[in-house]
Design an enzyme around this catalytic site. Structure first.
Site, short mmCIF file in Angstrom:
data_model
loop_
_atom_site.label_atom_id
_atom_site.label_comp_id
_atom_site.label_asym_id
_atom_site.label_seq_id
_atom_site.Cartn_x
_atom_site.Cartn_y
_atom_site.Cartn_z
N LYS A 149 -2.06 0.92 6.70
CA LYS A 149 -2.12 2.09 7.59
C LYS A 149 -3.11 1.87 8.73
CE LYS A 149 0.28 4.25 4.43
NZ LYS A 149 1.51 4.98 4.53
C1 LIG Z 1 -0.16 0.62 -0.34
C2 LIG Z 1 1.12 1.21 0.14
N1 LIG Z 1 2.25 0.52 0.02
C3 LIG Z 1 3.43 1.02 0.43
C4 LIG Z 1 3.53 2.28 0.97
C5 LIG Z 1 4.87 2.77 1.43
O1 LIG Z 1 4.97 2.71 2.83
P1 LIG Z 1 5.96 3.68 3.58
O2 LIG Z 1 5.56 5.07 3.22
O3 LIG Z 1 5.75 3.41 5.02
O4 LIG Z 1 7.31 3.37 3.10
C6 LIG Z 1 2.37 3.06 1.11
C7 LIG Z 1 2.37 4.42 1.67
O5 LIG Z 1 2.92 4.75 2.65
C8 LIG Z 1 1.14 2.50 0.72
O6 LIG Z 1 0.01 3.18 0.89
N1 LIG Z 2 1.92 6.37 1.16
C1 LIG Z 2 1.42 7.23 2.14
C2 LIG Z 2 2.19 8.49 2.24
C3 LIG Z 2 2.25 8.99 3.63
O1 LIG Z 2 3.03 8.14 4.37
P1 LIG Z 2 3.01 8.03 5.94
O2 LIG Z 2 3.19 6.57 6.19
O3 LIG Z 2 4.11 8.87 6.40
O4 LIG Z 2 1.70 8.52 6.48
C4 LIG Z 2 -0.08 7.42 1.93
O5 LIG Z 2 -0.67 6.52 1.38
O6 LIG Z 2 -0.65 8.41 2.26
#
Ligand SMILES: Cc1ncc(COP(=O)(O)O)c(C=O)c1O
Ligand SMILES: N[C@@H](CCOP(=O)(O)O)C(=O)O
Length: 466
Positions: free
Chosen positions: A112
């Site tokens: 993120k």
């Molecule tokens: C460590 C981790 N892996 C994978 C994901 C999944 O990613 P996305 O929500 O973009 O599919 C998340 C949360 O979004 C995460 O925090």
């Molecule tokens: N897995 C995410 C959930 C939120 O997803 P986002 O990519 O839409 O912000 C988290 O860790 O908070």
């Protein structure tokens, strides 16, 4: 560049407005009106560029009209200067076909950071051009929350309210959010799941009075700018592995469908992506949707991959819109049906539009554990449980051995130390840059998962307009 909403009736906006708005006023998600396209020569010319230069080339078409190339370069230099390795997102080889793309070298140890470090700076830049204040409301299953808070803590003209499911994030994830002491940061633990938190956030946006009174904005991947910044690392990795001469496959641990949708965007822009493997845990709505057309919300099951414990994946709507023929009115109707019944079938056009590029896999606890052990015992790599879900799916995929498969390593293993220790017997240490997380005092408010409780709290603590 103009952006349009997946539900067809919100006004088309430029990049600056779309970044500040987050969600469309019709409840839809914004997408570029048309995909920018890179020629083979333009992709080949990315070889050898730094991460920042790659980011500038890949994102320039998306920010056109809102930021000059110099302004974009300056923001990327600041954002990626906070990463602990020069490559920002380095590749690590596991065997002849499998690679990891390490996305966790930012300040909060998850992928993120790649987008949120930039988004915090974009907010600041755009707010400096106007007399306005933003109230960010976000939902997190652990990682978005800490990365967003790090990116905006202490910034003037911004308040952030972050909702997490009480007791369903790891200790490290929770403390990364709740030990940040800044007057503009408000952590809320709700009595519910991530899906409940995400639904409450969308409900706040969909209340026009509340949304404009507090000038709501989003840090979740409903905000287009989040996805745009994530497209960069697909290009960066693929070019290092031989694109455009060679096709590359990616396996992506998936929850809200943001990260893997960024891979789809890269492919639409011309990157030779052979396959995108959508790897879910047992909360498998996306696996059912892609393999069988069944998008029906099950009950969320708590797993060792809490950040993927999601049953309503916001960004899937973007794929349904783009792959299904970009009919906003029809999609608005389809989404209304889903919101009412918690279930829908994909249309033939949507299924066929997705089938060429996407495959999917559901990975249970045994598969995740085996992948963690394989990476550790076979190559000395300690990987986090989310990455292991992606790696397990990658190893099970039927892809020509000459095509590299890159698994996105989405979090540092130290964020999930207990699960890693259970699987491998080794307990990863928190990197020094995280500091004394367990000595700091926590602050957060527990609230019921109701619209009244959350909006009451936000109204009490946010800066209203006018
Ligand atoms: C460590 C981790 N892996 C994978 C994901 C999944 O990613 P996305 O929500 O973009 O599919 C998340 C949360 O979004 C995460 O925090
Ligand atoms: N897995 C995410 C959930 C939120 O997803 P986002 O990519 O839409 O912000 C988290 O860790 O908070």
């Amino acid at each position: 560049m103009k952006y349009i909403s997946t539900r067809g009736s919100a006004p088309a906006l430029g990049f600056e407005e779309v970044t500040l708005a987050g969600l469309g006023s019709d409840g839809g998600l914004y997408l570029p009106e048309a995909w920018p396209s890179f020629t083979r020569d333009q992709i080949a010319a990315l070889a050898g560029l730094s991460y920042v230069e790659t980011a500038v080339r890949v994102m320039a078409p998306f920010v056109a009209g809102s930021l000059s190339e110099e302004e974009l370069r300056d923001l990327c230099t600041q954002a990626y200067g906070r990463f602990s390795v020069d490559a920002v997102t380095p590749l690590v080889q596991l065997d002849h076909q499998h690679w990891l793309l390490e996305l966790f070298h930012g300040p909060t140890l998850a992928f993120k950071d790649v987008a949120l470090q930039l988004l915090g700076l974009l907010f600041e830049k755009f707010l400096s051009r106007r007399d306005d204040h933003l109230t960010i409301v976000g939902a997190t299953s652990g990682d978005t929350g800490s990365a967003a808070i790090d990116a905006v803590a202490g910034r003037e003209k911004i308040d952030i309210f972050m909702l997490h499911p009480d007791g369903r994030v790891s200790d490290v994830q929770r403390r990364q959010m709740t030990t940040v002491r800044a007057p503009n940061v408000h952590n809320i633990a709700i009595d519910g799941s991530f899906d409940d938190a995400q639904a409450l956030v969308k409900q706040m946006f969909n209340d026009p009075g509340f949304s404009s009174r507090f000038r709501l904005s989003a840090v979740n991947s409903i905000n287009w700018a989040r996805l745009m910044a994530q497209v960069v690392y697909y290009f960066y990795a693929a070019v290092r592995l031989g694109a455009p001469e060679r096709e590359i496959a990616f396996s992506v641990p998936t929850g809200n469908f943001g990260d893997v949708f960024a891979g789809y965007v890269a492919s639409r822009m011309g990157l030779p992506v052979r396959q995108l493997i959508v790897a879910t845990n047992v909360n498998d709505i996306l696996h059912r949707a892609l393999s069988d057309g069944d998008y029906s919300q099950g009950k969320v099951v708590a797993t060792a991959t809490p950040s993927m414990d999601i049953q309503v994946s916001s960004n899937f709507e973007r794929l349904l819109f783009d792959a299904g023929g970009r009919d906003g009115a029809a999609l608005a109707e389809q989404m209304r049906g889903f919101e009412a019944t918690k279930a829908m079938r994909l249309t033939n056009a949507q299924r066929e539009g997705a089938a060429g590029l996407f495959s999917s896999a559901r990975v249970d606890a045994d598969g995740m554990t085996l992948a963690m052990r394989w990476a550790y015992e076979g190559g000395g790599q300690v990987i986090d449980p989310h990455t292991a879900v992606g790696l397990c799916a990658a190893k099970g995929a039927d892809i020509d051995p000459a095509i590299p498969i890159v698994t996105l390593a989405t979090a540092h293993p130290a964020k999930f130390r207990d699960a890693v220790e259970r699987a491998t017997g080794t307990r990863p240490a928190l990197p020094a840059r995280i500091g004394s997380l367990f000595d700091r005092e926590e602050a957060y408010t527990k609230l019921p998962a109701t619209f009244e409780a959350i909006t009451g709290f936000v109204a009490e603590h946010a800066t209203a307009r006018g």
